[in-house]
Motif scaffolding. Structure first.
Motif, PDB file in Angstrom:
ATOM      1  N   ARG A 106      38.372  43.221  48.468  1.00 22.46           N
ATOM      2  CA  ARG A 106      38.199  42.569  47.164  1.00 22.46           C
ATOM      3  C   ARG A 106      36.754  42.658  46.718  1.00 22.46           C
ATOM      4  N   SER A 107      36.549  42.465  45.432  1.00 18.85           N
ATOM      5  CA  SER A 107      35.189  42.385  44.911  1.00 18.85           C
ATOM      6  C   SER A 107      34.628  40.997  45.235  1.00 18.85           C
ATOM      7  N   SER A 166      33.364  38.879  43.162  1.00 21.05           N
ATOM      8  CA  SER A 166      33.854  37.906  42.183  1.00 21.05           C
ATOM      9  C   SER A 166      35.301  37.495  42.466  1.00 21.05           C
ATOM     10  N   GLU A 167      36.123  38.411  42.936  1.00 22.39           N
ATOM     11  CA  GLU A 167      37.498  38.058  43.313  1.00 22.39           C
ATOM     12  C   GLU A 167      37.496  37.102  44.499  1.00 22.39           C
ATOM     13  N   TYR A 178      30.382  45.857  53.079  1.00 23.07           N
ATOM     14  CA  TYR A 178      30.268  45.896  51.624  1.00 23.07           C
ATOM     15  C   TYR A 178      29.889  47.305  51.209  1.00 23.07           C
ATOM     16  N   GLY A 231      30.777  47.945  45.747  1.00 24.78           N
ATOM     17  CA  GLY A 231      31.248  46.742  45.072  1.00 24.78           C
ATOM     18  C   GLY A 231      32.450  46.077  45.686  1.00 24.78           C
ATOM     19  N   ILE A 232      32.883  46.550  46.849  1.00 29.79           N
ATOM     20  CA  ILE A 232      34.078  46.013  47.504  1.00 29.79           C
ATOM     21  C   ILE A 232      33.727  45.457  48.886  1.00 29.79           C
TER      22      ILE A 232
END
Length: 58
Positions: free
Chosen positions: A5-6, A8-9, A47, A50-51
């Motif tokens: 997930r990102s 933000s998620e 990381y 972005g993931i």
């Protein structure tokens, strides 16, 4: 974390889980990022592009 997930998620997931628990204390985004940094430092997460993914210890 079952799937990558990102950031933000992940933040939204954590906020939702904590919202459902009446005894949880507030958590700022700063502390959340510090927790991600620690998890990355101990190779629990990775990381890239972005993931966030589970790392070797995850």
């Amino acid at each position: 974390m079952k799937e990558p997930r990102s950031v933000s998620e992940l933040w939204e997931c954590v906020r939702e889980i904590r919202r459902r628990q009446p005894t949880s204390s507030p958590l700022s985004f700063d502390w959340f990022v510090l927790a991600l940094s620690l998890l990355h430092a101990i190779s629990a997460i990775e990381y890239s592009k972005g993931i966030v993914r589970q790392g070797r210890l995850g």
